[in-house]
Scaffold this motif. Structure first.
Motif, mmCIF file in Angstrom:
data_model
loop_
_atom_site.group_PDB
_atom_site.id
_atom_site.type_symbol
_atom_site.label_atom_id
_atom_site.label_comp_id
_atom_site.label_asym_id
_atom_site.label_seq_id
_atom_site.Cartn_x
_atom_site.Cartn_y
_atom_site.Cartn_z
ATOM 1 N N GLN A 1 69.889 64.681 59.590
ATOM 2 C CA GLN A 1 70.202 63.645 58.606
ATOM 3 C C GLN A 1 71.633 63.142 58.755
ATOM 4 N N LEU B 1 65.918 60.114 59.444
ATOM 5 C CA LEU B 1 65.120 60.478 58.283
ATOM 6 C C LEU B 1 64.114 61.521 58.727
ATOM 7 N N ASP C 1 63.647 64.112 53.748
ATOM 8 C CA ASP C 1 63.399 62.796 53.148
ATOM 9 C C ASP C 1 61.944 62.671 52.712
#
Length: 720
Positions: A545, A550, A568
């Motif tokens: 990240q 993501l 995510d």
């Protein structure tokens, strides 16, 4: 008051049907008709203002309606731009403007209606049932619970932290974790699957859901949710769209559409002051028609439906998204973290061979391996006992000793026998570390062990190292167990498709690096994390990240909760613990880890559908300009006739045709918004080019054809 063993079963609950929505396909006329009442209810301005584009259309419809009512008393409709209009012109404009708003609401109502049947079925599980709350339950000793008393009360009166006992035939009164016992449970009311499942305490399959039914045995459950906040309550709210929050991208697009609409309102309001100098004043109905054709009504009408339909497509696959944000994030995912066991491989690894080290007999290794696995409930543990039995090992009666369960931190399990001796089996590094707490292992032993580990790992197998410890504290490595693992068919092709989407796959496993490398190469994943602990997984997610990626992952245990919360997109298994389900932003009711790939595809389809229809809407507006602008001023500025490329019958029919087309195209696109644009794995540039060609060019051509055909029909009406 009764004792736990005297608790009577509740009345048999009503049978629940299969709640999954019908397979996706074209929207039927019946669905549209059923959604009409909801579409009319949404005309309430208190709801409409949340959609600025359609709110402006509704205001225009109201103004035009008022003018249509007043016109008979004002001498009929006025000429517009020097061109006469028929008496029915204003009424027609008002009717089609209202239909435009209704059709926009219809799109959202249809999307919401597809989840209504599932919600109605789920409501049946919320009926108040009798709960048997344990008073003074001692979690340290379930034997005490047998003598404890219980109080009967309604499930609605249960509070967070209460402990209840549920026996065969009873409904689980609320969401919770099993703290004692094991039972077969019917979860068809939640998952739609008729086959019962096993839930037990002390593992990653301890969570139970309120409204499911215990079919056998007895369990003690600690309630983990408040009344009205259960898993079923949240499912009902989400599938109906009642608690759907707009995603960041959707909010940004809404702001953009609202800003464009405000600009076009200003432009429209300045037309008459400017045109007035040339005696070309435009009537209010025509100004409203122009405004509605200028603002992006098509995407404004379908935007909400696209988001709701994305969540519905997940529900069709038995995945519950806790928010639209999670579905959207799935479409932007660039990293997939996948567990090896059960996702990439079948997960039912079987023992195939005992390999003793020098100085150890096969019988000694086999006995140690079998004793350490007698109380191991996993398929691997049972296969070790079965393989030993095939070779002649027998153990009568229950195993005496203290069981040492496997944990993600220790990465080994075993047993402490009554004579003080110990047996451990597990990952090589973990077992070696355990042995070396007494004395360093001999270099020759480690060398031989490394050769055997490399041999087994080289063929894609999993080596389990077995060691023993004497009562005096001396520990030694006995040998290895070869566990055979099989990569799922077709998984390499799926990873190839993900790579075409620009998604990198990382396999996470507790196996040693060599085994992980072999399986990773066979499966076609891009990278792997071997000998992974929960802390390693969390660190990997944070690292990716920080690099701008993501990350999506699946998990089912309490030790997966931190990583699920950090990811995510965190897909928790329904069989997992309450902590895992609370941490994730999606729950897979089928508990199939491979479904993460489908989640990503649906997320990308959502983004592509939104982009495609936005492109179509903007291109669509361009064509409508060619219909309505020449019609407004052709009587005063004859030179504008050159822009009338569609050769429409009259200014009045041109304006009416554009407004009619603007309403009809919304209905025509509802099936596409609900079903989604067909998604094919490809690079983003390729997808963009394809959408521009199909929906950009198509958005320009369709109105020219549609408006011309409508104009031919409108011209048959006297006065047009």
């Amino acid at each position: 008051m009764t004792t736990l063993t005297e608790t009577s079963a509740s009345a048999k609950p009503p049978e629940h049907g299969h709640h999954r929505p019908a397979p996706k396909g074209a929207i039927s006329i019946a669905q549209l008709v059923a959604a009409l009442p909801g579409a009319f209810r949404k005309l309430d301005p208190r709801q409409m203002w949340r959609n600025p584009v359609m709110f402006i259309v509704e205001i225009g419809a109201a103004l035009t309606t008022a003018l249509a009512i007043a016109e008979p008393f004002l001498g009929g409709p006025r000429a517009s731009g020097g061109a006469a209009v028929p008496a029915s012109f204003t009424v027609g404009i008002a009717v089609w403007l209202w239909l435009t708003v209704v059709f926009a609401n219809l799109a959202e109502s249809v999307a919401e209606g597809r989840g209504k049947a599932q919600a109605d079925s789920l409501r049946q599980t919320r009926t108040s049932t009798t709960a048997h709350r344990v008073e003074g339950y001692d979690p340290a000793a379930d034997a005490a619970a047998e003598r404890a008393t219980v109080t009967e009360l309604s499930s609605a009166d249960l509070t967070l932290g209460d402990v209840v006992v549920v026996v065969a035939g009873e409904l689980v009164p609320g969401d919770g974790d099993i703290v004692s016992g094991i039972a077969s449970i019917d979860e068809s009311a939640i998952t739609g699957e008729s086959a019962p499942v096993i839930r037990e305490s002390g593992g990653d399959r301890s969570a139970v859901t309120g409204g499911t039914r215990v079919l056998s045995d007895r369990i003690v459950v600690r309630i983990t949710s408040k009344p009205g906040e259960t898993f079923v309550d949240r499912m009902i709210a989400l599938v109906e769209g009642a608690s759907r929050q707009k995603t960041p991208n959707e909010l940004a697009l809404n702001i953009l559409l609202a800003s464009l609409s405000i600009i076009f309102v200003i432009v429209t309001l300045t037309i008459n002051p400017i045109a007035g100098y040339s005696a070309a004043a435009v009537s209010l109905p025509v100004l409203v028609a122009l405004l509605v054709c200028l603002i992006p009504t098509t995407i404004g009408a379908l935007l909400s439906a696209i988001g709701i339909a994305g969540m519905d497509r997940l529900v069709q696959r038995n995945v519950l998204a806790m928010s639209g944000r999670a579905v959207e994030a799935a479409g932007d995912v660039t990293i997939l973290l996948l567990d090896k066991t059960g996702t990439i491989t079948y997960g039912n690894r079987q023992a195939r061979e005992f390999t003793p080290l020098v100085g150890v007999t096969v019988a000694d290794l086999m006995r140690a391996a079998a004793l350490s696995s007698l109380s191991d409930p996993t398929p691997e543990g049972k296969s070790i006992v079965d393989l030993a039995a095939e070779s002649g090992f027998r153990h009568e009666g229950a195993l005496a000793g203290d069981i040492v369960p496997f944990t993600a931190q220790t990465r080994m399990s075993g047993v402490d026998l009554p004579d003080g001796s110990q047996i451990r089996k597990g990952a090589g590094s973990a077992v070696i570390a355990w042995v070396e707490t007494s004395a360093p292992a001999a270099r020759t032993v480690l060398a031989e062990l490394g050769e055997q580990v490399e041999r087994i790992s080289g063929v894609g197998g999993t080596p389990l190292v077995v060691a023993s410890g004497d009562a005096d504290g001396t520990r030694r490595i006995l040998g290895l167990i070869y566990l055979k693992d099989i990569v799922k068919e077709g998984i390499a092709q799926r990873f190839s498709e993900l790579r075409a989407m620009g998604i990198r796959t990382i396999m996470v496993t507790g196996d040693n690096p060599l085994t992980a490398k072999t399986i990773a190469a066979e499966a076609g994943v891009d990278d792997f994390l071997a000998e992974a602990t929960p802390e390693d997984k969390l660190a990997l997610i944070r690292r990716e990240q920080e690099g701008g990626n993501l990350v999506a992952m699946t998990g089912d245990g309490t030790n997966d909760a931190p990583a699920l919360a950090q990811a995510d997109v965190g897909v928790a298994m329904n069989t997992g613990t309450s902590a895992a389900k609370e941490a994730g932003n999606m729950v897979d009711l089928d508990s199939d880890p491979t479904k993460l790939i489908d989640v990503v595809r649906i997320g990308k389809q959502l983004l592509i559908t939104r982009g495609a229809l936005t492109t179509f809407s903007i291109a669509n507006d361009v064509a409508k300009y060619f219909a309505i602008i020449p019609a407004m001023f052709s009587g005063v500025f004859p030179g504008l006739a050159v822009l009338n490329v569609m050769q429409l019958n009259s200014p009045a029919s041109a304006i009416m045709s554009a407004i009619i087309f603007n309403a009809i195209i919304i209905v025509a696109l509802i099936p596409l918004a609900i079903r989604g644009v067909k998604y094919r794995p490809a690079a983003a540039s390729s997808i963009l080019g394809r959408n521009l060609l199909i929906y950009g060019l198509g958005g320009v051509i369709a109105p020219f054809i549609g408006i011309k055909l409508i104009d031919l029909l409108v011209s048959l009406i006297p006065g047009f």
